[in-house]
Design an enzyme around this catalytic site. Sequence first.
Site, PDB file in Angstrom:
ATOM      1  N   ALA A 430       0.866  -1.175   0.000  1.00 39.14           N
ATOM      2  CA  ALA A 430       0.000   0.000   0.000  1.00 39.14           C
ATOM      3  C   ALA A 430       0.907   1.231   0.000  1.00 39.14           C
ATOM      4  O   ALA A 430       2.074   1.143   0.400  1.00 39.14           O
ATOM      5  CB  ALA A 430      -0.889  -0.023   1.230  1.00 39.14           C
ATOM      6  N   GLU A 480      -0.734  -9.252  -0.485  1.00 37.65           N
ATOM      7  CA  GLU A 480      -2.141  -9.530  -0.161  1.00 37.65           C
ATOM      8  C   GLU A 480      -2.974  -9.583  -1.440  1.00 37.65           C
ATOM      9  O   GLU A 480      -3.849 -10.438  -1.595  1.00 37.65           O
ATOM     10  CB  GLU A 480      -2.667  -8.451   0.798  1.00 37.65           C
ATOM     11  CG  GLU A 480      -2.055  -8.607   2.189  1.00 37.65           C
ATOM     12  CD  GLU A 480      -2.285  -7.408   3.093  1.00 37.65           C
ATOM     13  OE1 GLU A 480      -2.052  -6.272   2.650  1.00 37.65           O
ATOM     14  OE2 GLU A 480      -2.684  -7.611   4.248  1.00 37.65           O
TER      15      GLU A 480
HETATM   16  N1  CAA Z   1       4.563   3.213  -0.836  1.00 40.96           N
HETATM   17  C1  CAA Z   1       4.931   4.375  -1.414  1.00 40.96           C
HETATM   18  N2  CAA Z   1       6.049   4.511  -2.151  1.00 40.96           N
HETATM   19  C2  CAA Z   1       6.827   3.430  -2.294  1.00 40.96           C
HETATM   20  C3  CAA Z   1       6.512   2.188  -1.723  1.00 40.96           C
HETATM   21  C4  CAA Z   1       5.307   2.099  -0.968  1.00 40.96           C
HETATM   22  N3  CAA Z   1       4.882   0.956  -0.427  1.00 40.96           N
HETATM   23  N4  CAA Z   1       7.483   1.308  -2.024  1.00 40.96           N
HETATM   24  C5  CAA Z   1       8.368   1.972  -2.779  1.00 40.96           C
HETATM   25  N5  CAA Z   1       7.982   3.244  -2.946  1.00 40.96           N
HETATM   26  C6  CAA Z   1       8.656   4.304  -3.697  1.00 40.96           C
HETATM   27  C7  CAA Z   1       9.857   4.861  -2.953  1.00 40.96           C
HETATM   28  O1  CAA Z   1       9.468   5.843  -2.022  1.00 40.96           O
HETATM   29  C8  CAA Z   1      10.694   5.410  -4.095  1.00 40.96           C
HETATM   30  O2  CAA Z   1      10.164   6.648  -4.522  1.00 40.96           O
HETATM   31  P1  CAA Z   1      11.038   8.024  -4.341  1.00 40.96           P
HETATM   32  O3  CAA Z   1      12.250   7.805  -5.173  1.00 40.96           O
HETATM   33  O4  CAA Z   1      10.109   9.072  -4.868  1.00 40.96           O
HETATM   34  O5  CAA Z   1      11.309   8.098  -2.893  1.00 40.96           O
HETATM   35  C9  CAA Z   1      10.417   4.421  -5.224  1.00 40.96           C
HETATM   36  O6  CAA Z   1       9.209   3.743  -4.884  1.00 40.96           O
HETATM   37  C10 CAA Z   1      11.524   3.385  -5.379  1.00 40.96           C
HETATM   38  O7  CAA Z   1      11.697   2.750  -4.123  1.00 40.96           O
HETATM   39  P2  CAA Z   1      13.143   2.595  -3.420  1.00 40.96           P
HETATM   40  O8  CAA Z   1      14.029   3.720  -3.814  1.00 40.96           O
HETATM   41  O9  CAA Z   1      12.911   2.374  -1.969  1.00 40.96           O
HETATM   42  O10 CAA Z   1      13.640   1.263  -4.147  1.00 40.96           O
HETATM   43  P3  CAA Z   1      14.682   0.180  -3.590  1.00 40.96           P
HETATM   44  O11 CAA Z   1      14.922  -0.732  -4.735  1.00 40.96           O
HETATM   45  O12 CAA Z   1      15.815   0.845  -2.924  1.00 40.96           O
HETATM   46  O13 CAA Z   1      13.877  -0.608  -2.451  1.00 40.96           O
HETATM   47  C11 CAA Z   1      11.942  -1.764  -1.538  1.00 40.96           C
HETATM   48  C12 CAA Z   1      12.788  -1.404  -2.806  1.00 40.96           C
HETATM   49  C13 CAA Z   1      12.763  -2.669  -0.628  1.00 40.96           C
HETATM   50  C14 CAA Z   1      10.708  -2.470  -2.013  1.00 40.96           C
HETATM   51  C15 CAA Z   1      11.588  -0.452  -0.781  1.00 40.96           C
HETATM   52  O14 CAA Z   1      11.030   0.466  -1.708  1.00 40.96           O
HETATM   53  C16 CAA Z   1      10.573  -0.640   0.311  1.00 40.96           C
HETATM   54  O15 CAA Z   1      10.922  -1.118   1.371  1.00 40.96           O
HETATM   55  N6  CAA Z   1       9.307  -0.253   0.056  1.00 40.96           N
HETATM   56  C17 CAA Z   1       8.254  -0.357   1.054  1.00 40.96           C
HETATM   57  C18 CAA Z   1       7.743  -1.778   1.152  1.00 40.96           C
HETATM   58  C19 CAA Z   1       6.708  -1.892   2.240  1.00 40.96           C
HETATM   59  O16 CAA Z   1       6.984  -1.628   3.393  1.00 40.96           O
HETATM   60  N7  CAA Z   1       5.481  -2.301   1.861  1.00 40.96           N
HETATM   61  C20 CAA Z   1       4.378  -2.434   2.777  1.00 40.96           C
HETATM   62  C21 CAA Z   1       3.545  -1.191   2.725  1.00 40.96           C
HETATM   63  S1  CAA Z   1       2.342  -1.145   3.976  1.00 40.96           S
HETATM   64  C22 CAA Z   1       1.077  -2.090   3.416  1.00 40.96           C
HETATM   65  O17 CAA Z   1       1.104  -2.616   2.339  1.00 40.96           O
HETATM   66  C23 CAA Z   1      -0.050  -2.186   4.397  1.00 40.96           C
HETATM   67  C24 CAA Z   1      -1.172  -3.009   3.967  1.00 40.96           C
HETATM   68  O18 CAA Z   1      -1.306  -4.151   4.327  1.00 40.96           O
HETATM   69  C25 CAA Z   1      -2.264  -2.392   3.245  1.00 40.96           C
END
Ligand code: CAA
Length: 629
Positions: A430, A480
């Site tokens: 999300a 999910e």
């Molecule tokens: N939400 C919003 N933006 C996201 C995102 C997310 N879940 N995941 C990645 N992005 C964005 C980043 O902010 C980044 O944008 P900016 O350059 O503008 O900051 C872009 O996508 C690329 O991401 P990274 O630079 O972080 O890429 P990476 O290759 O270094 O890392 C990753 C990849 C490990 C997936 C890392 O992006 C990450 O940890 N993302 C979050 C994953 C996460 O925690 N997901 C769970 C979300 S909560 C949820 O889903 C709740 C639910 O049950 C509904």
Amino acid sequence: MDIKTVGVVGCGLMGSGIAQTVAEGGFTTIVREPTQELLDKGLERIRSFLAKGVDKGKTTPARRDEVWACIRGTTDMADLADCDLVIEAIVENRDAKKAVFAELDRICKPSTVFATNTSSFRVAEIAAATKRPHLVGGLHYFYPPVINKLLEVIRTNDTAPEAFEMLLSFGRLSGKLPILVRDSPGFAVNRFFIAWYNEAIRLLDEGVANIPTIDVAVCEAFGLGMGPYKLINVSGVPLAYHAAVSLTESIGDFYRPARHLRQLYESGQLWDLSGEVDPARKQAVADRLLAVVCGVAARVAEEGVATVEDVDRGATIGLRWAKGPFAIMNDMGLERALALMGPIEDAHPGFIPDLLRQQVASGQPWTLRHVRLAIDGAIAHITMSRPEALNALGSKVLHELKDALAQVRANRAVRAVILSGEGDAFIAGADIKEMQALAARPAAIREFTELGLGVLRDIETLPQPVIAAINGFALGGGLELALACDIRIASSTARLGFPEVGLGIMPGLGGTQRATRLAGRGVASELVLTGDLIGAEEAARVGLVNRVVAPPQLMATARRLADRIASRAPVAVAKSKAAILATQRLPLDEGLAFELDRSSEVMATPDRVEGMQAFIDKRPPVFTGTEPQ
Ligand code: CAA
């Protein structure tokens, strides 16, 4: 069209970077320079780039060695004879490029696809030097090609659909974000990028502002770290000058190099960036450049060179602008954008495209979709297309996905769905930024979560089976969503997990429920409570995905599976899906009763008569999907 071996002609600044990204995609890469000296220099450039990656901790020594092992140099064009794809990246000289393609055409096997990395010539013109224009397209990389993810994939009127598809999937497999572009001068991005910097220099010609004022005003207006003058100093005055000359020749006077640009080119100097910023002049600068960029971008879309989404992606991914021209127009209001273009229209009659006038007349902003729906025969492809945010699920994405699913539900010709993600991710969860912005209003967060839950339920209850083709990260809400699909095929590079507890939240789109039902309490607990990610093989071992395939095979495997499902009796398939799903909520006796009811309904369908008769007649059945009578 399978790609194993890729040739790269030219190992200069662009060629060496291209060769490295090709090798990083795991392709056997043969790079060719005409002399040993040039080849050694190019290979050394790759070697040192890889070494720097290790020094900076961006890659491991093992990965460096793996990539290096994929690269072989040659001075003999004949060594490219068996390549599946050859990318030309030599100097920007029309005749030299044509000569390379004519030679490749003689040497290479008949099925080899050719691509040029030209930035200023028409691909069709270069393709005409071969006897296989249907196998020629463009792969326009952006500097620096190893790091910049944007790739313009260009098709001419002659490029065969299979060759174009091959170039697109090659782009994706080598880690790029391809945008689809029609062969035209400047393609999609240079068209507005060149107009952008040339107009910035015209402002200097006209005495509107000095260089530091223009650079600062442009950085602020476009959300950039480097203004046009500083950028030209870094990337080279001749490049900027020649690109503008080339577009003047092919499009017209609007692109004629600004006077100061020509003078600077002729003097061989760089811009003098010193001086005071005059805040009073910044607005005039911003207005002019916004008007030029937005007008040209709308023209690019009007001509069908690229979609509005791809133009914006070109700006945000290729040029690292904060927003693309269409998002900028939506933010400022289309009427204001049109009004800003008035003075440019006066100077260059016909500048404002009809498409923009029509959009203004409609009273609606540009539609910039994050979910693409493409229907190919009986198969619907839903692609999450927000790669700049790893396809994170924001409310806009969820609404669009809901809309796409509704269209599929209503389309009786669609018999199976493939859901996948553009770029490095399936869906990285999300949208954390949106959730954080909503966090002050718990009711809004709950509404957002309910929207997501509803969309996942729509997937689950769709009559047509949904196959998740997990191409990369499937995290949190992304996993999910995959678990709400009927079948999951993962690429071997995919990473899956529930990182929520590390963010101070818990899975909110059914992760605790569906993961537990699929993989059992122990596996679900370990995943959810640690927040650790697992690889695709592990996910298959614990039953979260059906099977793992090599990245190039992912979409083809999903497609084969979808085709097999689509060939079966649609009502029987839909009711079987519903009965399987019912196991999630019904005890066995009630589930068996549910199955009996559905099975009786299926027995009453014309497709049951057809299916059984076809078996008896020893012929393939022809199903219509007619509902039970
Ligand atoms: N939400 C919003 N933006 C996201 C995102 C997310 N879940 N995941 C990645 N992005 C964005 C980043 O902010 C980044 O944008 P900016 O350059 O503008 O900051 C872009 O996508 C690329 O991401 P990274 O630079 O972080 O890429 P990476 O290759 O270094 O890392 C990753 C990849 C490990 C997936 C890392 O992006 C990450 O940890 N993302 C979050 C994953 C996460 O925690 N997901 C769970 C979300 S909560 C949820 O889903 C709740 C639910 O049950 C509904």
